[in-house]
Design an enzyme around this catalytic site. Structure first.
Site, PDB file in Angstrom:
ATOM      1  N   ARG A 124       0.812  -1.228   0.000  1.00  0.00           N
ATOM      2  CA  ARG A 124       0.000   0.000   0.000  1.00  0.00           C
ATOM      3  C   ARG A 124       0.844   1.276   0.000  1.00  0.00           C
ATOM      4  NH1 ARG A 124      -2.966  -3.429   3.458  1.00  0.00           N
ATOM      5  NH2 ARG A 124      -4.985  -4.038   2.559  1.00  0.00           N
ATOM      6  N   LYS A 145       2.987  11.599 -10.412  1.00  0.00           N
ATOM      7  CA  LYS A 145       2.052  10.829 -11.234  1.00  0.00           C
ATOM      8  C   LYS A 145       2.761   9.584 -11.740  1.00  0.00           C
ATOM      9  CE  LYS A 145      -0.718  13.040 -14.125  1.00  0.00           C
ATOM     10  NZ  LYS A 145      -1.223  14.035 -15.103  1.00  0.00           N
ATOM     11  N   LYS A 229       7.214  23.001 -13.254  1.00  0.00           N
ATOM     12  CA  LYS A 229       6.475  21.807 -12.821  1.00  0.00           C
ATOM     13  C   LYS A 229       6.251  21.825 -11.312  1.00  0.00           C
ATOM     14  CE  LYS A 229       4.746  17.599 -13.557  1.00  0.00           C
ATOM     15  NZ  LYS A 229       5.470  16.483 -14.185  1.00  0.00           N
ATOM     16  N   ARG A 243      -3.132  22.136 -12.417  1.00  0.00           N
ATOM     17  CA  ARG A 243      -2.178  21.167 -12.951  1.00  0.00           C
ATOM     18  C   ARG A 243      -2.536  20.707 -14.360  1.00  0.00           C
ATOM     19  NH1 ARG A 243       0.814  16.265  -9.658  1.00  0.00           N
ATOM     20  NH2 ARG A 243       1.914  15.382 -11.454  1.00  0.00           N
ATOM     21  N   HIS A 250      -0.999  17.385 -24.984  1.00  0.00           N
ATOM     22  CA  HIS A 250      -1.121  15.965 -24.660  1.00  0.00           C
ATOM     23  C   HIS A 250      -2.438  15.347 -25.120  1.00  0.00           C
ATOM     24  CE1 HIS A 250       2.419  16.888 -22.387  1.00  0.00           C
ATOM     25  NE2 HIS A 250       2.517  15.677 -21.881  1.00  0.00           N
ATOM     26  N   HIS A 254      -1.224  12.170 -26.782  1.00  0.00           N
ATOM     27  CA  HIS A 254      -1.485  10.834 -26.242  1.00  0.00           C
ATOM     28  C   HIS A 254      -2.272   9.988 -27.242  1.00  0.00           C
ATOM     29  CE1 HIS A 254      -0.892  11.679 -21.646  1.00  0.00           C
ATOM     30  NE2 HIS A 254       0.238  11.584 -22.311  1.00  0.00           N
TER      31      HIS A 254
END
Length: 368
Positions: A124, A145, A229, A243, A250, A254
Site C-alpha cells: 500500500r 504521477k 512543474k 495542474r 497531450h 497521447h
C-alpha cells in the site's frame, strides 16, 4: 554546481537536485533523507540505462552498507504494462522488501512511471527515489504521477505517489542519442509555453547549445522546467485545476501515441505535434497568430516534427481521444494557449474543431 529546488507539498515536500556527478553520491543523498540500511533497496532500470549506470549505482550503495536488489525491464513504452508490474511486485517480494524499503527508479520516464507505480502499490505504498537519466524525465520524475498503460489508453492505471527526492545527474544525459534529446526538449519547451514567455525566447536563442548538451545550458533549462512543474504541482497536486495546464499538447499527443502503438513516435514527437495543434486551436479561438508562429518555429529549430504523418487515421485519433482521461461528459477538455507563456483550460472545445485541426496538421509544411 548543484541546483536545488523544492516541490512544496507540506509533509510530502521533497527536493530536486540537478548537477554533474550526482549518481556517484546517491548513498549520501539516501542517508540525508533517512533511507534505512536495515531494509533492502530495489533498483528498477531498463535495458538501455542499466549497462551504462546500474553497476556504478549498485557499487555505490553496497559500499555504503545498503542491501541492494535490481530488476532490468526492456526499454520502451511497452514495459509500462500490468504484466511487467506484476513481475516487479514478484521481484520485490523475492528481494524481501518491507514497509521501510525504498525503490529507486534509474532511467527515463517509462522506468520512473513503472517503478513509482510499483512503489505506490507495494504494501500500500513504500518510498521511492527518482534518478532520471533522460531530459524527458525532468517532467515525469516530478509531481508524483505514476502509472502503467492499458492497450486502449496511456497512463490510465495509476496513482499519485510522490518521490522522496529527485536526483538529476547531468552526466548521464551525455549518452543520449539525438532523437531522445529532442524528445526531452519538447517538455522543456512546453514548460515555457504554459508559464514563461522569456524562457521560450531563451530556448529559441540557445537551441544549438541544448542540442549539443552543453552542461551549463542544459542545467539551466532543466532547472527552469522543473521549477515550472514544481510550482504547478505545489498548487494542485492531484490535477483538480491548475495542474491540467501541464497537459498542453497531450490531448492530441497521447492519442497519436495510442494510435501508433507506443512505438512509431516518441512521446516528445507526439506532444510536439500536439502543441502545434493546440496553437492552431488557440488561434481559431482568438489567440494571436504569433502563438502558432512562435510555437512552430521553436519546435522546428529543435528538429521535432511540426506536422502529422499522412498515414495517421483521423477517425482512429479521435476515437483514442474519447478514451483519454481529459475526455469527460461528451466534451474534450483542452489546454489552449492564449499567448506565449499563458494558457487556459477549456471544457467546451467542439470535437469538430479538434477533428479539423488534426486534418490541418497533416497539411503543415515542414519548418524552414
Amino acid at each position: 554546481m548543484v541546483r536545488e529546488l523544492t516541490v512544496d507539498l507540506g509533509e510530502r515536500s521533497y527536493p530536486i537536485y540537478i548537477g554533474e556527478g550526482l549518481l556517484q553520491e546517491t548513498s549520501v543523498y539516501l542517508e540525508k533523507h533517512g533511507v534505512s540500511k536495515k531494509s533492502p533497496l530495489l533498483i528498477i532500470s531498463d535495458s538501455n540505462t542499466a549497462p551504462l549506470y546500474l553497476e556504478q549505482l549498485e557499487s555505490n550503495l553496497t559500499h555504503a552498507g545498503y542491501t541492494v536488489a535490481s530488476a532490468v525491464v526492456p526499454a520502451g513504452e511497452a514495459s509500462k504494462s500490468l504484466s511487467m508490474f506484476e513481475d516487479l511486485i514478484t521481484k520485490a517480494l523475492d528481494a524481501g522488501l518491507d514497509r521501510k524499503s525504498t525503490i529507486i527508479a534509474l532511467g527515463g520516464g517509462v522506468v520512473g512511471d513503472l517503478a513509482g507505480y510499483v512503489a505506490a502499490a507495494y504494501m500500500r505504498g513504500i518510498r521511492f527515489v527518482q534518478i532520471p537519466t533522460t531530459i524527458l524525465a525532468h517532467d515525469s520524475s516530478v509531481g508524483g504521477k505514476v502509472a502503467v498503460n492499458h492497450p486502449h489508453a496511456k497512463n490510465i492505471i495509476g496513482a499519485f505517489h510522490q518521490p522522496a527526492f529527485v536526483l538529476f545527474d547531468l552526466k548521464t544525459l551525455q549518452s543520449l542519442p539525438l532523437r531522445q534529446v529532442q524528445c526531452g526538449l519538447a517538455e522543456v519547451i512546453k514548460h515555457g509555453l504554459i508559464w514563461d514567455e522569456s524562457f521560450v525566447d531563451w530556448c529559441d536563442e540557445n537551441m544549438d547549445k541544448l542540442l549539443a548538451l552543453d552542461p551549463e545550458a542544459l542545467g539551466y533549462a532543466l532547472y527552469k522546467g522543473c521549477s515550472v512543474k514544481a510550482a504547478v504541482v505545489s498548487v494542485d497536486e492531484r490535477e483538480g485545476g491548475l495542474r491540467a495546464i501541464l497537459n498542453l499538447g497531450h490531448t492530441i499527443g497521447h492519442a497519436l501515441e495510442a494510435v501508433a502503438g507506443y512505438g512509431e513516435l516518441t512521446h516528445g514527437e507526439a506532444i510536439a505535434i500536439g502543441m502545434i495543434g493546440s496553437a492552431l486551436v488557440g488561434v481559431k479561438l482568438g489567440a494571436p497568430q504569433s502563438v502558432y508562429e512562435v510555437t512552430k518555429r521553436v519546435f522546428g529549430k529543435s528538429g521535432l516534427p511540426v506536422r502529422l504523418p499522412d498515414h495517421f487515421d483521423t477517425d482512429a485519433i479521435m476515437s483514442a481521444m474519447m478514451h483519454d482521461k481529459k475526455f469527460t461528459e461528451g466534451s474534450i477538455v483542452y489546454v489552449v494557449p492564449t499567448a506565449i507563456g499563458r494558457v487556459e483550460v477549456r471544457s467546451d472545445v467542439p470535437a469538430s474543431l479538434v477533428r479539423e485541426t488534426v486534418e490541418q496538421l497533416k497539411q503543415e509544411a515542414d519548418w524552414q
